[in-house]
Scaffold this active site. Sequence first.
Site, short mmCIF file in Angstrom:
data_model
loop_
_atom_site.label_atom_id
_atom_site.label_comp_id
_atom_site.label_asym_id
_atom_site.label_seq_id
_atom_site.Cartn_x
_atom_site.Cartn_y
_atom_site.Cartn_z
N GLY A 1 0.77 -1.25 0.00
CA GLY A 1 0.00 0.00 0.00
C GLY A 1 0.79 1.28 0.00
O GLY A 1 1.64 1.54 -0.86
N GLY A 2 0.51 2.11 1.02
CA GLY A 2 1.10 3.44 1.11
C GLY A 2 2.60 3.40 1.28
O GLY A 2 3.32 4.26 0.76
N VAL B 1 -7.62 -7.87 4.31
CA VAL B 1 -6.93 -9.13 4.05
C VAL B 1 -5.89 -8.89 2.95
O VAL B 1 -6.25 -8.63 1.81
CB VAL B 1 -7.92 -10.23 3.60
CG1 VAL B 1 -7.16 -11.53 3.31
CG2 VAL B 1 -8.97 -10.47 4.68
N ASP C 1 -5.42 -2.87 13.87
CA ASP C 1 -4.56 -3.60 12.94
C ASP C 1 -4.60 -5.09 13.27
O ASP C 1 -4.49 -5.48 14.43
CB ASP C 1 -3.12 -3.09 13.06
CG ASP C 1 -2.29 -3.36 11.82
OD1 ASP C 1 -2.53 -4.40 11.18
OD2 ASP C 1 -1.41 -2.54 11.50
N LYS D 1 8.56 -14.51 17.13
CA LYS D 1 8.66 -15.90 17.58
C LYS D 1 9.86 -16.59 16.93
O LYS D 1 10.55 -17.39 17.57
CB LYS D 1 7.37 -16.65 17.25
CG LYS D 1 7.43 -18.13 17.64
CD LYS D 1 6.11 -18.83 17.40
CE LYS D 1 6.22 -20.31 17.79
NZ LYS D 1 4.93 -21.02 17.66
N HIS E 1 4.93 15.33 52.44
CA HIS E 1 4.74 13.90 52.64
C HIS E 1 3.30 13.46 52.36
O HIS E 1 2.69 12.72 53.12
CB HIS E 1 5.16 13.50 54.05
CG HIS E 1 6.58 13.88 54.36
ND1 HIS E 1 7.66 13.38 53.66
CD2 HIS E 1 7.10 14.75 55.26
CE1 HIS E 1 8.78 13.91 54.13
NE2 HIS E 1 8.47 14.75 55.09
N GLU F 1 10.44 22.75 46.99
CA GLU F 1 10.84 21.72 46.02
C GLU F 1 10.23 21.99 44.63
O GLU F 1 10.92 21.93 43.62
CB GLU F 1 10.42 20.33 46.50
CG GLU F 1 11.18 19.83 47.70
CD GLU F 1 12.55 19.26 47.35
OE1 GLU F 1 12.93 19.30 46.16
OE2 GLU F 1 13.24 18.79 48.27
#
Length: 513
Positions: free
Chosen positions: A34-35, A64, A125, A137, A275, A327
């Site tokens: 495709g793109g 597909v 997707d 895998k 705290h 702080e």
Amino acid sequence: MIKKRALISVSDKTGIIAFAKGLAEQGIEIISTGGTKAVLDQEGIATISIEEVTDFPEMMDGRVKTLHPKIHGGLLGRRDLSSHLEAMEQYGIQPIDFVCVNLYPFKETILKKDVTREEAIENIDIGGPSMLRSAAKNHPFVTVVVDPKDYDQILMELSESGETMLSTRQKLAAKVFRHTAAYDALIAEYLTDAVGEHEPETLTLTYDLKQVLRYGENSHQHASFYQNTLPTSFSIASATQLHGKELSYNNIKDADAAIRISREFDQPTVVAVKHMNPCGIGIGETINEAYQSAYAADPVSIFGGIIVLNREVDGETAEKMHKLFLEIIIAPSFSQEAFNILSSKKNLRLMTLDFSKKDESKEDEKVSVLGGLLVQNQDLIEEKTENWQVVTKRTPTDDELKALEFAWKTVKHVKSNAIVVANSHQTLGIGAGQMNRVGSVQIAISQAGKKANEAVLASDAFFPMGDSVEYAGKHGIKAIVQPGGSIKDQESIDMADKYGIAMVFTDVRHFRH
């Protein structure tokens, strides 16, 4: 000799031209779709279409195209098993040695305003994760890359030895499974929320690394800061740091507590936290006035604290804060004068946050315990003073009612057992985290000192007996707000009446552990 092949199909095309050219220079054939194919072709990089490999057309609007044995056989076939090699030869399957895939932009889609469910579904997707999982895998033989940051490493190894190192393929495979797991977790979260399921049988969460911290709660502990994959706008994770050294683990937790408290108030308000407990909260007509009240509430504990202001910091307020060691200061913005004053302290962290989003931060709270995770919705119950029940002979005055409401908004953010002594614009004393409630009452009243006289008191949970009310009465407290619900409520009511205290029940408890 069969040429090595790479399959490239990416939504995020960052760096893909240089990467594809580098592969081609190594004599690697490129399969593309495709793109991505169109982009590579335009750059003069020779590509083979998926249809040429599968001898099967793309169909169903692109749903597909890569789900085919000639793709997955090429990814999954083990090069060290003769049975796999024979099957590949028998069915005309050529090995695919490199896979460069990133996925449809599901996250970016659901972040769009007014996105439809149909649009979100179409950006799930299927082929991409399938190819990534197959390649990962089979990583002993296939190099799989999902992150453009890894392109240079692969090209460097190819240029040096003609192949990638096994250790690199192992790391990339692990990264792929993290990536697909996060992708699936986000889809699962979206669909679960869409159908209103609040207690799914499994809970899969995904976060993005924001910062590796110098250390954790203590210097010998390792820690990292992760942000929601779908960012929460009004949160310390989404705040913009303008100045100062990087945040620490404890800074982040304290800042989170301060930000949560600041949500309670719409008028100019300053919250000081130490705290994870407020040490001073002040409201006023201006942010400078609010700061003066917050500071005066506890000028000792504010030292080294976290300050959140819900209005722009002006020069006058900045001058006052500059005198202290702080702080972090968080605000919607800083005037140029204020920034110049405060940034003269190189370590002081100055941060901005979008306070217009304060009511949108409604995600569930998640707390880890050994072996598990606790999940609950935030304590955001809407309460109205007109629903409070006066249980004593005396009714609170209008001024006392304002003070009670202020104290009640504050006490829900104090660690239980929690007691707050306050007037209508300022905390005067806070008792936090004590093992018994009367201990918290004593601390709060002691801190308030003479100011406790004529002040009000809020308790996050009921009084189990009358001793706390008696102590409050002896020290001049004029009104009390508490949930009620104790079997000894009447003892507390009688004690309040004895000291002329007006007491109201809210029927809502605000434990915070």
